[in-house]
Write an enzyme that holds these catalytic residues in place. Structure first.
Site, PDB file in Angstrom:
ATOM      1  N   GLU A 285       9.096 -17.113   1.834  1.00 10.53           N
ATOM      2  CA  GLU A 285       8.277 -18.322   1.943  1.00 10.53           C
ATOM      3  C   GLU A 285       8.600 -18.919   3.304  1.00 10.53           C
ATOM      4  OE1 GLU A 285       8.081 -22.659   1.677  1.00 10.53           O
ATOM      5  OE2 GLU A 285       9.239 -22.029  -0.083  1.00 10.53           O
ATOM      6  N   CYS A 319       7.845 -27.889   3.527  1.00  7.96           N
ATOM      7  CA  CYS A 319       7.165 -26.679   3.985  1.00  7.96           C
ATOM      8  C   CYS A 319       5.660 -26.752   3.784  1.00  7.96           C
ATOM      9  CB  CYS A 319       7.741 -25.453   3.271  1.00  7.96           C
ATOM     10  SG  CYS A 319       7.784 -25.623   1.484  1.00  7.96           S
TER      11      CYS A 319
END
Length: 514
Positions: A285, A319
């Site tokens: 990720e 994020c």
């Protein structure tokens, strides 16, 4: 003065005084959560070379109260020992029943909820985010243990009819093996639990390297893991500040069969290259550059609320944080005005344990420097500051105003790079086609958001935006049920949801003859 402050009165007290980090630790209800040693072999162990590294409070950087703790810095030798022990433990743990693993995970969920206030304060101390955000993270982190405690008993394979009459093909799902988990500092609890819970539900054992900026939350979690009754070496958590050395070791170690990493695209590419020698399974990720789009038919007030949440949560250090705000030209001025007023009326910077504070500092100097560079670059190329724009040294070394920029155009750094900080860049667009060209003009594709009341646009934009996750008429998308992950150079694999467990399993095919 400290002795006069009750534990329950800590947050109220911080509104009128500043405590050192050490003094805050002394107010914890459960002081057993405060650990400084590594947890492996079912024990609390010092580094084999006795080296330590210091963890400081970013909200108090440069002051006498910033020091939180000295943490053991584990070595390659320590990690090798933990990995080998995890491999031995895996030979038994993989044979346990899904219901047994479910019970362990649910117990861990209960322990996190029981200790949520102390765990949240620990996040505030080492990460800097406001207490409300930190408490939300703990609940979010705990939810993965609850979710995967429910998924574990539902692991099933398939029976497939063969082309050969009478034969059957069994597709068995089995745990992949020892997993290496490498986590970032921005969600020091949730980025561990989202990976760990799925691995345990599948029947894997794990070795965790938490971020060196925020190891205390990971070690508190290790204490709860021990209290929950996990067998020794099923979960090992080893803090270290030898990040590159240990990352390489984890990726190249032949006994580790899966690596899960959350962090930058640059580092993800390095880890992927290092994992190639053993052909490890990977979940990555990586970086984002999320577009937040407001079409001309949107409910502007709701879009303002959504943009504020998506852009400024944890001071923009998430994020999936909105990085580029594309506003249709017909509502651009109205949105800019309302959004700026929202920031002015809502924001208070400061120590996250102060109940009146909404936003804390950036994590360190590198993050602050990038924010300043993006603001200066945008202004030098024609952008206008509507709110903020300043490094707030009057509050602390790593504080920066929540900032709103208008007249941002392609070519400015802030449109090309992930800021990972509290700067909202308002970009004007005309047609849907222009919007899609702008929004997709990036090498990454983690998350995106858009506001519109047009049902036809819902499907068109959702299908054509190059992102792995999309919020439509909402700025908050994260939960345990969401298949979390990106596309393009934002990585691959999915965490959470019913799909999250798949990345920790293999499918073995068994052909049974007549």
């Amino acid at each position: 003065m400290l002795r006069k402050i009750s534990r329950n009165g800590l947050v109220r007290a911080l509104s009128t005084m500043t405590l050192t980090s050490k003094e805050v630790l002394s107010t914890f209800n459960n002081k057993s959560l405060l650990k400084s040693k590594a947890y492996y072999n079912g024990k609390w162990i010092e580094s084999s070379d006795n080296r330590t590294f210091r963890v400081n409070n970013p909200a108090l950087a440069g002051s006498d109260g910033e020091f939180i703790a000295d943490i053991t810095s584990t070595t390659s030798t320590d990690f090798n020992t933990a990995i080998e022990s995890s491999y031995v433990a895996f030979q038994q743990f993989k044979k346990t029943s899904p219901r047994y693993r479910s019970d362990l995970l649910y117990k861990l969920y209960q322990l996190m909820i029981e200790n949520q206030q102390d765990l949240a304060k620990l996040i505030v101390l080492e990460n800097g985010k406001a207490y409300a955000d930190a408490l939300g993270e703990i609940k979010y982190a705990a939810s993965f243990f609850q979710w995967f405690s429910e998924e574990a008993p539902r692991i099933t394979g398939d029976i497939i009819h063969s082309v050969v009459p009478g034969n059957r093909i069994l597709a068995l799902k089995q745990p992949i093996g020892v997993c290496g988990i490498l986590t970032p500092w921005n969600f020091p609890a949730a980025m561990i639990t989202r990976k760990l819970a799925a691995a345990i539900a599948a029947g894997c054992t794990v070795v965790v390297k938490p971020a060196s900026e925020t190891p205390l939350s990971a070690l508190a979690l290790a204490y709860l893991i021990d209290q929950a009754g996990f067998p020794a070496d099923v979960i090992n958590i080893l803090p270290t500040d030898r990040t590159e050395e240990i990352g390489k070791l984890v990726c190249e170690h032949p006994l580790i069969k899966k690596v899960s990493f959350t962090g930058s695209t640059r580092v993800g590419k390095i880890l992927m290259s290092q994992s190639a020698s053993t052909l490890k399974k990977l979940s990555l990720e990586l970086g984002g550059n999320a577009p937040f789009i407001v079409f001309g038919d949107a409910d502007i007030d709701k879009a303002v609320e959504g943009a504020y949440a998506a852009k400024f949560r944890a001071s923009g250090q998430t994020c999936i944080c909105a990085n580029r705000l594309y506003i249709h030209e017909s509502i651009y001025d109205e949105f800019a005005d309302k959004f700026t007023k929202k920031v002015k009326a809502t924001v208070k910077l400061g120590n996250g344990l102060d109940p009146t504070v909404t936003h804390g500092p950036l994590i360190h100097e590198r993050s602050l420097t990038k924010v300043i560079e993006h603001v200066e670059d945008a202004v030098s190329k024609g952008a206008t500051i509507l709110e903020g724009g300043k490094h707030r040294e009057d509050i602390g070394e790593f504080f920066h105003d929540l900032t709103v920029l208008r007249d941002v155009v392609p070519g400015m750094k802030i449109t090309q790079e992930e800021t990972f900080g509290p700067v909202a860049a308002l970009i004007k667009f005309g047609s849907d086609e222009e919007l899609l060209n702008l929004a997709n003009d990036t090498e990454v594709g983690l998350a995106g958001y858009f506001y519109s009341q047009d049902i036809n646009r819902l499907f068109k934009i959702s299908e054509e935006l190059d992102v792995g996750m999309l919020g439509v008429n909402t700025g908050m998308i994260s939960e345990a049920a969401l298949p979390f992950g990106g596309i393009k150079e934002s990585g691959f694999g999915r965490e959470g949801s019913k799909f999250g467990i798949e990345d920790y399993m293999i499918i073995k095919s068994v052909v049974v003859g007549n």
